[in-house]
Design a protein around this motif. Structure first.
Motif, PDB file in Angstrom:
ATOM      1  N   ALA A  53       0.830  -1.208   0.000  1.00 56.48           N
ATOM      2  CA  ALA A  53       0.000   0.000   0.000  1.00 56.48           C
ATOM      3  C   ALA A  53       0.864   1.257   0.000  1.00 56.48           C
ATOM      4  CB  ALA A  53      -0.928  -0.002   1.214  1.00 56.48           C
ATOM      5  N   SER A  54       1.902   1.288   0.827  1.00 57.27           N
ATOM      6  CA  SER A  54       2.762   2.478   0.885  1.00 57.27           C
ATOM      7  C   SER A  54       3.529   2.667  -0.421  1.00 57.27           C
ATOM      8  CB  SER A  54       3.734   2.372   2.055  1.00 57.27           C
ATOM      9  OG  SER A  54       4.615   1.269   1.888  1.00 57.27           O
ATOM     10  N   ARG A  92       2.424   1.798  -3.440  1.00 57.30           N
ATOM     11  CA  ARG A  92       1.464   2.350  -4.419  1.00 57.30           C
ATOM     12  C   ARG A  92       1.212   3.829  -4.135  1.00 57.30           C
ATOM     13  NH1 ARG A  92      -1.125  -2.667  -3.527  1.00 57.30           N
ATOM     14  NH2 ARG A  92      -2.579  -1.665  -2.062  1.00 57.30           N
ATOM     15  N   ALA A  93       1.101   4.170  -2.845  1.00 61.37           N
ATOM     16  CA  ALA A  93       0.853   5.572  -2.485  1.00 61.37           C
ATOM     17  C   ALA A  93       2.010   6.458  -2.926  1.00 61.37           C
ATOM     18  CB  ALA A  93       0.632   5.685  -0.978  1.00 61.37           C
ATOM     19  N   LEU A 119       1.801   6.877  -6.733  1.00 60.87           N
ATOM     20  CA  LEU A 119       0.695   7.771  -7.115  1.00 60.87           C
ATOM     21  C   LEU A 119       1.015   9.224  -6.786  1.00 60.87           C
ATOM     22  CD1 LEU A 119      -2.389   5.641  -5.961  1.00 60.87           C
ATOM     23  CD2 LEU A 119      -1.681   6.158  -8.308  1.00 60.87           C
ATOM     24  N   ALA A 120       1.688   9.442  -5.645  1.00 56.09           N
ATOM     25  CA  ALA A 120       2.045  10.811  -5.275  1.00 56.09           C
ATOM     26  C   ALA A 120       3.028  11.403  -6.278  1.00 56.09           C
ATOM     27  CB  ALA A 120       2.648  10.824  -3.864  1.00 56.09           C
ATOM     28  N   GLU A 167       3.730  16.084  -0.474  1.00 54.67           N
ATOM     29  CA  GLU A 167       2.999  14.810  -0.464  1.00 54.67           C
ATOM     30  C   GLU A 167       3.913  13.675  -0.923  1.00 54.67           C
ATOM     31  OE1 GLU A 167      -0.755  12.615  -2.739  1.00 54.67           O
ATOM     32  OE2 GLU A 167      -0.624  14.812  -2.704  1.00 54.67           O
ATOM     33  N   THR A 212       4.809  10.379   1.475  1.00 51.42           N
ATOM     34  CA  THR A 212       4.501   8.998   1.092  1.00 51.42           C
ATOM     35  C   THR A 212       5.764   8.161   0.921  1.00 51.42           C
ATOM     36  OG1 THR A 212       4.408   9.693  -1.237  1.00 51.42           O
ATOM     37  CG2 THR A 212       2.316   9.607  -0.017  1.00 51.42           C
ATOM     38  N   ASN A 220       6.818   4.795   2.965  1.00 47.22           N
ATOM     39  CA  ASN A 220       7.189   3.575   2.241  1.00 47.22           C
ATOM     40  C   ASN A 220       8.547   3.054   2.700  1.00 47.22           C
ATOM     41  OD1 ASN A 220       8.586   2.673  -0.835  1.00 47.22           O
ATOM     42  ND2 ASN A 220       6.886   1.561   0.076  1.00 47.22           N
TER      43      ASN A 220
END
Length: 482
Positions: free
Chosen positions: A421-422, A424-425, A428-429, A442, A446, A450
């Motif tokens: 999840a981290s 992917r975040a 995406l950021a 941001e 993130t 991660n």
């Protein structure tokens, strides 16, 4: 000096003493019984008790002190080679081996009391007697004395005093042998843990190096946008800070890795300066250890075997203290030559001899033997308590490691989800930042999350390996053919 021939009364007495020496069953002292302990049918944290052990697990054998090449379950040839070197170079193992050899020698010392003791000696002396000694036939004369002879004595073990001493020495030698196995198991386990830590550090270093490369690319992107007037100087400094922090963490791993490498060298008995291990980018597979382990596997733990043998030795000490209440029979014989002139020393008339038994017992000692017996019984009770505590502690260790296995396995699944999840975040950021939908703060946030999750995953993997090594050690090792 010439002795008379033994009389008939002496012959009867001697025969009676020999008859006493031939008595059977004169063994004072308690018979040894292994201390009772409460042993559960299965481990509380073992999961399914009906689960069969997988191929490669060896069932317990009572008094099995051989821990086997259990580290081969990790499937790492480098670890196998290091463990082999430890077996021959570790100084703690060598010390325990010397202690075992000393204990085995003491068994021989105790057994020697079964055999006759023979001594020989020769002397030459001049003795002058005062003239003022009234009624002395040698007053004022100097007498020469030359003698040589042999003395033999034997103490039949009528009441098993020597036998108890031998039993105690044997039990202590067996305890020393178990101590050697226990030290060997501990040293091999410690090396395995250090090696696993080192490889996990290599893995973490690889991940941090990849993150440094990613942060370098991110900083280049921010630099390009800053040069184009899109990104602010604050965003550029954030990217620079994130990159340098990752570099510092990557470099910091070198200190811990060097310490693990030094520890491995010392365990193998070589100076750290003469040993190094090149970094390897690999992931060690977690071994499969059966969850449904029968509690009888604890019988092969060497520390339990050592504690039990010390109880046996203490019980033999009680028997030896009990034997002190009975008399000792000593059979002795002496013979040789003695004369006042050296020229007559070796002539047949100069011969002398003596032979006879002696039965000696203590009538009063102020209660010393009773107190020594009480002390021996107290030491036996203490050894029995140590044995039971060792068994209880062994069960606790196994239960703790089984719990760690289960909890860490579940935690590993959750942690992998957190890493995914981290990750992917963070991606995406970065995309949002490239599209101008957000600022670089941001991205930094993130990516920091991660990084923390990735490092937590590596640390969790290290704890899983440590739990598996600890479980193998708690079960006494002994990996082999099932």
């Amino acid at each position: 000096m010439t002795m008379r021939k033994p009389s008939m009364k002496f012959g009867y007495a001697f025969a009676a003493c020999l008859g006493l020496a031939g008595l059977a069953g004169c063994t004072p002292g308690p018979a040894y019984v292994r201390p009772s302990v409460s042993v559960p049918a299965k481990f509380k944290e073992a999961g399914n008790p009906q689960q069969p052990p997988p191929q490669g697990w060896q069932r317990a054998q009572p008094q099995n002190a051989d821990d086997g090449d259990w580290w081969k379950v990790f499937g790492d040839p480098t670890l196998d080679a290091l463990e082999a070197k430890l077996s021959v170079g570790n100084q703690s193992i060598k010390k325990s081996l010397a202690d075992l050899q000393q204990a085995q020698a003491m068994v021989g010392v105790a057994k020697s009391s079964y055999l006759p003791q023979v001594t020989a000696g020769a002397s030459a002396s001049s003795d002058h007697t005062s003239k003022n000694v009234v009624g002395h036939s040698l007053a004022g004369r100097t007498v020469q004395d030359y003698s040589a002879g042999v003395t033999a004595s034997w103490e039949p073990d009528l009441f098993d005093r020597i036998g108890h001493a031998v039993d105690a020495a044997k039990a202590r030698a067996q305890a020393s042998q178990a101590d050697l196995a226990s030290v060997s198991l501990s040293m091999h386990a410690e090396l395995a843990l250090d090696y696993v830590d080192l490889r996990q550090l290599d893995r973490e270093a690889t991940l941090l190096k990849q993150l440094v490369d990613d942060y370098t690319q991110a900083r280049a992107l921010v630099q390009t946008q800053f040069d184009g007037g899109i990104a602010s100087e604050s965003e550029l400094q954030q990217a620079e800070t994130e990159l340098e922090v990752a570099k510092a963490q990557w470099i910091d791993l070198g200190e811990v890795r060097a310490q693990r490498e030094h520890a491995i060298a010392v365990l193998m008995g070589v100076p750290p300066a003469n040993f190094s291990l090149a970094p390897v980018e690999q992931t060690l597979p977690l071994p499969t250890i059966p969850a449904g382990l029968p509690s009888t596997l604890l019988e092969r733990r060497p520390d339990i075997a050592a504690a039990e043998r010390r109880v046996a030795a203490a019980n033999a000490d009680v028997g030896e203290a009990t034997s002190a209440f009975f008399p000792d029979l000593v059979l002795s014989a002496t013979g040789g030559f003695e004369a006042s002139r050296f020229s007559q020393w070796a002539m047949l008339p100069s011969r002398f001899w003596a032979i006879g038994p002696a039965l000696v017992g203590t009538l009063f000692d102020g209660g010393r033997r009773h107190e020594e017996l009480s002390a021996a019984e107290a030491r036996r009770d203490a050894a029995a308590a140590d044995y039971r505590q060792t068994v209880l502690s062994a069960f606790q260790e196994v239960e703790d490691k089984l719990t760690s296995q289960h909890v860490l396995a579940d935690e590993s699944i959750a942690q992998q989800r957190a890493v995914d999840a981290s990750s992917r975040a963070a991606k995406l950021a970065m995309v949002r930042y490239q599209d101008g939908a957000t600022d670089y703060l941001e991205v930094v946030s993130t990516q920091s999350v991660n990084l923390a999750q990735v490092r937590a995953q590596v640390e969790l993997s290290r704890r899983q390996f440590a739990a598996d090594v600890g479980l193998i050690k708690a079960l006494g090792g002994a990996w082999g053919e099932y």
